[in-house]
Design an enzyme around this catalytic site. Structure first.
Site, PDB file in Angstrom:
ATOM      1  N   HIS A 131      29.092  27.654 -29.967  1.00 51.15           N
ATOM      2  CA  HIS A 131      29.498  28.524 -28.867  1.00 51.15           C
ATOM      3  C   HIS A 131      30.876  28.259 -28.296  1.00 51.15           C
ATOM      4  O   HIS A 131      31.295  28.957 -27.369  1.00 51.15           O
ATOM      5  CB  HIS A 131      28.458  28.457 -27.753  1.00 51.15           C
ATOM      6  N   HIS A 132      31.594  27.247 -28.787  1.00 50.52           N
ATOM      7  CA  HIS A 132      32.915  26.943 -28.215  1.00 50.52           C
ATOM      8  C   HIS A 132      34.072  27.628 -28.940  1.00 50.52           C
ATOM      9  O   HIS A 132      35.173  27.702 -28.380  1.00 50.52           O
ATOM     10  CB  HIS A 132      33.174  25.431 -28.223  1.00 50.52           C
ATOM     11  N   ALA A 133      33.863  28.081 -30.161  1.00 49.06           N
ATOM     12  CA  ALA A 133      34.961  28.693 -30.910  1.00 49.06           C
ATOM     13  C   ALA A 133      35.476  29.930 -30.182  1.00 49.06           C
ATOM     14  O   ALA A 133      34.697  30.754 -29.700  1.00 49.06           O
ATOM     15  CB  ALA A 133      34.505  29.054 -32.318  1.00 49.06           C
ATOM     16  N   HIS A 171      29.134  24.047 -21.391  1.00 46.92           N
ATOM     17  CA  HIS A 171      29.315  25.455 -21.032  1.00 46.92           C
ATOM     18  C   HIS A 171      29.512  26.315 -22.275  1.00 46.92           C
ATOM     19  O   HIS A 171      30.276  25.953 -23.176  1.00 46.92           O
ATOM     20  CB  HIS A 171      30.532  25.583 -20.113  1.00 46.92           C
ATOM     21  N   ASP A 173      31.444  28.512 -23.281  1.00 46.28           N
ATOM     22  CA  ASP A 173      32.730  29.130 -22.927  1.00 46.28           C
ATOM     23  C   ASP A 173      33.213  30.175 -23.910  1.00 46.28           C
ATOM     24  O   ASP A 173      33.768  31.202 -23.528  1.00 46.28           O
ATOM     25  CB  ASP A 173      33.798  28.048 -22.730  1.00 46.28           C
TER      26      ASP A 173
END
Length: 391
Positions: A131-133, A171, A173
């Site tokens: 989920h950070h990419a 998070h 993000d």
């Protein structure tokens, strides 16, 4: 709609490997699939290997120049461009990086397609949840954002409302950024407070772009040290009410196991039993508000023997409507596999001994001096009125 669940699995996803010193050890994926098989859950689901995400799919979220940079680093890691977050300590370049990343993304996209088309009621890709990419860069061990790609594909297929709930300790993000301006997507993230953990985002005041996107992002920033009762209290104080109002057509959830008290990279104190309780809650919410359409993803988790395989095996069992009871003894065959692969001793039961997990419901009132309640209040005050809900 088929009542069967899909489990997206291709052994080649274990090729997503940043190297022997990196905390994201792909053995966690192999051991999870081994535990799923040890319990016979692979017979309760349809195990499917999807194709890698192609160029046009990747570009639903990622910039063309970034995909080209990933391909270049994948062909020759020495040419990784750190301007794109590649070849860094968090995201070392490795040969075949594009292929492995696209394969994981392809599993999540195919899961979303199958659920929307009614080919399966639920679908799990525990190799996903990266989920950070960002659209133009790698970050936080994530190269392609499979969760965002799955949601973008749902929108491309004509879905009007997708809810994304992220309970990873970090998070969500990248998913928030991808849909910051899009009122068709509601992103909800419960995570350790940005003061104490990467990526230092996910403040309650982050509520979406002004205009149509406002109120489309909801963030619960939990104090370090939050345990089972507080974590479940925060989840139930925020998520069900939002979903009841938004009425998503598909629910996408991310189940990073790094909230656990044994995880070496974060500071929450959640048990496996509480993680299972939230998985069950997400399943129930999908049935209550999304006609059962549920795409469940993995995510972080760096206690790769003791925590991750058990947590995600519970997730598969719940999605398959064949839940594994917490007190269940783990088959010795799997513990033998653990020792053969890691020279570690595997856990003996599917519980941390905290089942059933109790918490105080938000409807019973709150304590304005309590740090956990302060976090929930901050979220509700920042986001709920933007959606026409009472704080």
């Amino acid at each position: 709609m088929s009542g069967r669940a899909l489990l997206m699995w291709d052994e080649a996803v274990t090729g997503y490997d940043f190297g022997p010193q990196h905390p994201m050890d792909p053995v966690r994926l192999a051991l999870t699939m081994g535990l799923v098989r040890a319990f016979g859950l692979d017979r309760e689901v349809d195990v499917v290997a999807a194709k890698p995400a192609g160029e046009s799919t990747l570009r639903l979220v990622h910039r063309e120049d970034y995909v080209a940079a990933v391909k270049a680093a994948s062909a020759d890691p020495r040419h990784a461009d750190q301007a794109y977050g590649l070849g860094t300590v968090d995201d070392p370049a490795f040969e075949g990086m594009h292929e492995a990343s696209a394969l994981i993304a392809g599993q999540s996209v195919a899961a979303a397609e199958a659920v929307w088309r009614g080919e399966a009621e639920h679908a799990v890709n525990f190799s996903g949840g990266l989920h950070h990419a960002m659209p133009g860069g790698a970050a936080g061990f994530c190269v392609y954002n499979d969760a965002s790609l799955a949601i973008a594909r749902l929108l491309e297929l004509g879905v009007d409302r997708v809810a994304y709930v992220d309970v990873d300790v970090h998070h969500g993000d990248g998913v928030q950024a991808a849909f910051w301006e899009d009122p068709r997507v509601l992103t909800v993230s419960l995570h350790e407070h940005p003061r104490t953990l990467f990526p230092q985002t996910g403040w309650p005041e982050e509520t979406g772009a002004p205009g149509p996107g406002e109120g489309g992002a909801v963030n619960v920033a939990l104090p370090a040290g939050t345990g089972d009762a507080g974590w479940l209290r925060a989840f139930h104080a925020v998520v069900p009410e939002l979903l009841a109002d938004f009425r998503p057509q598909v629910l996408v959830t991310q189940h990073g196991a790094d909230t656990h008290f044994d995880d070496p990279l974060a500071h929450l104190a959640v048990s496996l039993d509480a993680q299972r309780a939230v998985q069950e809650a997400c399943h129930e919410l999908a049935h209550a508000y999304a006609d059962g359409r549920w795409v469940a993803l993995g995510g972080g988790g760096y206690a790769v023997v003791d925590v991750v395989p058990r947590s995600w095996t519970h997730l598969v069992g719940i999605a398959a409507h064949a839940p594994v009871a917490p007190e269940t003894v783990i088959p010795s065959s799997w513990r033998d596999e653990v020792y053969a692969r890691t020279r570690q001793l595997g856990p003996g039961r599917m519980t941390d001994g905290r089942w059933p997990v109790d918490f105080r419901d938000w409807s019973a009132g709150y304590d304005p001096a309590d740090r956990l309640d302060q976090a929930v209040i901050a979220t509700r005050k920042a986001a709920f009125p933007l959606r026409g809900l009472l704080a």
